[in-house]
Write an enzyme that holds these catalytic residues in place. Structure first.
Site, short mmCIF file in Angstrom:
data_model
loop_
_atom_site.label_atom_id
_atom_site.label_comp_id
_atom_site.label_asym_id
_atom_site.label_seq_id
_atom_site.Cartn_x
_atom_site.Cartn_y
_atom_site.Cartn_z
N GLU A 110 17.45 33.92 7.37
CA GLU A 110 17.16 34.96 6.39
C GLU A 110 15.86 34.74 5.65
OE1 GLU A 110 21.91 35.57 5.16
OE2 GLU A 110 20.47 34.81 3.69
N TYR A 162 24.33 35.40 -2.73
CA TYR A 162 23.76 35.75 -1.42
C TYR A 162 24.74 35.58 -0.27
CZ TYR A 162 19.53 36.77 -3.81
OH TYR A 162 18.62 37.37 -4.65
N HIS A 169 21.43 19.61 5.07
CA HIS A 169 21.33 20.73 4.13
C HIS A 169 21.08 20.28 2.69
CE1 HIS A 169 23.63 23.75 6.92
NE2 HIS A 169 22.73 23.03 7.57
N TYR A 187 28.99 27.85 14.26
CA TYR A 187 28.76 27.14 15.51
C TYR A 187 30.08 27.08 16.28
CZ TYR A 187 24.29 25.84 13.55
OH TYR A 187 23.03 25.89 13.01
N GLN A 191 18.87 14.85 8.01
CA GLN A 191 17.83 15.69 7.41
C GLN A 191 17.28 15.10 6.12
OE1 GLN A 191 19.49 19.65 7.01
NE2 GLN A 191 20.19 19.69 9.13
#
Length: 412
Positions: free
Chosen positions: A286, A296, A193, A307, A128
């Protein structure tokens, strides 16, 4: 790379379309309606196929005028790109800046597509990681300052970095004086991430950066690092005065909120509230209203599962964590967030738009003050990475794929 239409011509066409469209006479739908069908290819020949925007029972809902394919917009192809990541309209110009994950930066405008080839950072293009967000500083119209994020290598692995530079758009476009002002800490192994979305506060004083948990989970509950947080900095990268954990020293003094997994969208509404779209695990995606100092929940609470099926406690009242304003299970994989303020689609003013990756959709969430309600989910036939509002109020998207298209949505 295909040669696109000019931005000036695209915006002029959109304005003409907007001017001849009858105004909507009824409110936008409020139920979780969905429209199906592949993305249209041109304004002149929108794709066919049945499509319903309506209530959970399939009853057509009232709302904006619809195109021949049933969606309340026409999809116009503007350019082809290679794994684009971010869109930013540059104030005071007719240029749209576009980043590609591989590390390339493009300017799309009246002269077609021009590449910025000088002054860019060296990026880690893996998983990513790569070149990420770009935002114009509040002073861009005067001095050309931009902020951009990317993934860099270093001791311990890799991590996100944010830098300031001057974007010169005349002659041979280039970045000058790129200086790193923030680094995700610590650098760790893996290639997921990073998050690294950027947003300036409405007053232009503070820079907000989303920092993902790097798939390590537990650091998101630890204030001794910036993984799994949203940070608030001054425009030059220092911890902002008044941050909730300033007394705890570095790096906690950068943190605005914590307990995040992979927040890939940041946007302020017209009243100055900060919202973030966040990718959950297996389910539990979310949209969050961000408040200073709040936790959060990740990975202690989520409306999804690990997963492989491992359970995570759901958000419940009194658990000490901030619950999402809306959430999605199964996953849609929110990759971006834009809050609409234009006139081209007046029924949607003030609403949130999310580009869905695994969901291959454009999602609309109705915002009413601090309240959020699911509204529409339109099938776009490709992973949607970023969503931006054009100067004329049209909506622009990029597809997250090699050969991904730059798309402009205009009223029917």
């Amino acid at each position: 790379m295909g040669r696109p239409c000019s931005l000036a011509a695209a915006l002029a066409a959109a304005a003409l379309v907007t001017g001849c469209s009858a105004p909507a006479t009824s409110p936008a739908p409020t139920g979780p309606g969905a429209s199906s069908g592949p993305a249209a290819t041109t304004a002149a020949t929108p794709a066919g196929g049945a499509s319903t925007a309506g209530s959970p029972t399939g009853t057509p809902a009232s709302g904006p005028r619809t195109a021949p394919d049933g969606r309340p917009f026409v999809v116009n192809e503007r350019a082809d790109l290679d794994e684009p990541w971010a869109l930013e309209f540059l104030p005071g110009t007719d240029l749209l800046a576009i980043t590609e994950r591989s590390g390339r930066l493009w300017l799309y405008g009246p002269d077609g597509m021009v590449e910025v080839t000088e002054g860019l950072p060296e990026v880690v293009d893996a998983g990513q990681g790569g070149l990420g967000d770009l935002v114009a500083a509040p002073t861009f119209a005067e001095d050309g300052t931009v902020l951009l994020s990317w993934v860099e290598a270093g001791q311990g692995g890799s991590g996100a970095a944010v830098g300031r530079a001057t974007l010169v758009t005349e002659g041979s476009p280039r970045l000058e004086g790129l200086t790193v002002i923030w680094r995700q800490t610590p650098k760790v192994s893996g290639s997921g991430h990073f998050s690294h979305r950027l947003a300036f506060s409405p007053d232009g004083q503070y820079l907000f950066i989303s920092s993902g948990d790097r798939q390590k989970m537990e650091p998101a509950q630890d204030l001794s690092n910036t993984l799994g947080t949203i940070v608030r900095l001054t425009a030059d990268g220092h911890p902002a005065p008044g941050n909730p954990f300033a007394a705890d020293g570095s790096p906690a003094d950068e943190i605005w909120s914590w307990g995040h997994r992979n927040p890939l969208g940041l946007a302020f509404d017209a009243d100055g509230r900060l919202w973030a779209s966040e990718m959950g695990p297996q389910g539990g995606d979310e949209l969050n209203l961000i408040a200073p100092g709040m936790n959060y929940g990740w990975p202690k609470a989520s409306n999804g599962s690990h997963y492989g099926g491992g359970e995570i406690p759901d958000h419940t009242p009194g658990d000490g964590f901030e619950a999402p304003s809306v959430w999605w299970t199964p996953s849609v994989s929110p990759g971006s967030l834009m809050i609409y303020s234009g006139d081209a689609f007046p029924d949607w003013t003030g609403d949130a738009f999310i580009g869905a990756l695994s969901g291959q959709a454009l999602i609309r969430v109705g915002l009413d003050g601090a309240n959020a309600t699911k509204a529409d989910q339109w099938d776009m036939g490709q992973r949607i990475r970023d969503v931006a509002q054009g100067p004329d109020g049209s909506i622009w998207l990029v597809e997250d794929t090699p050969g991904g298209r730059l798309l402009q949505l205009t009223p029917p």
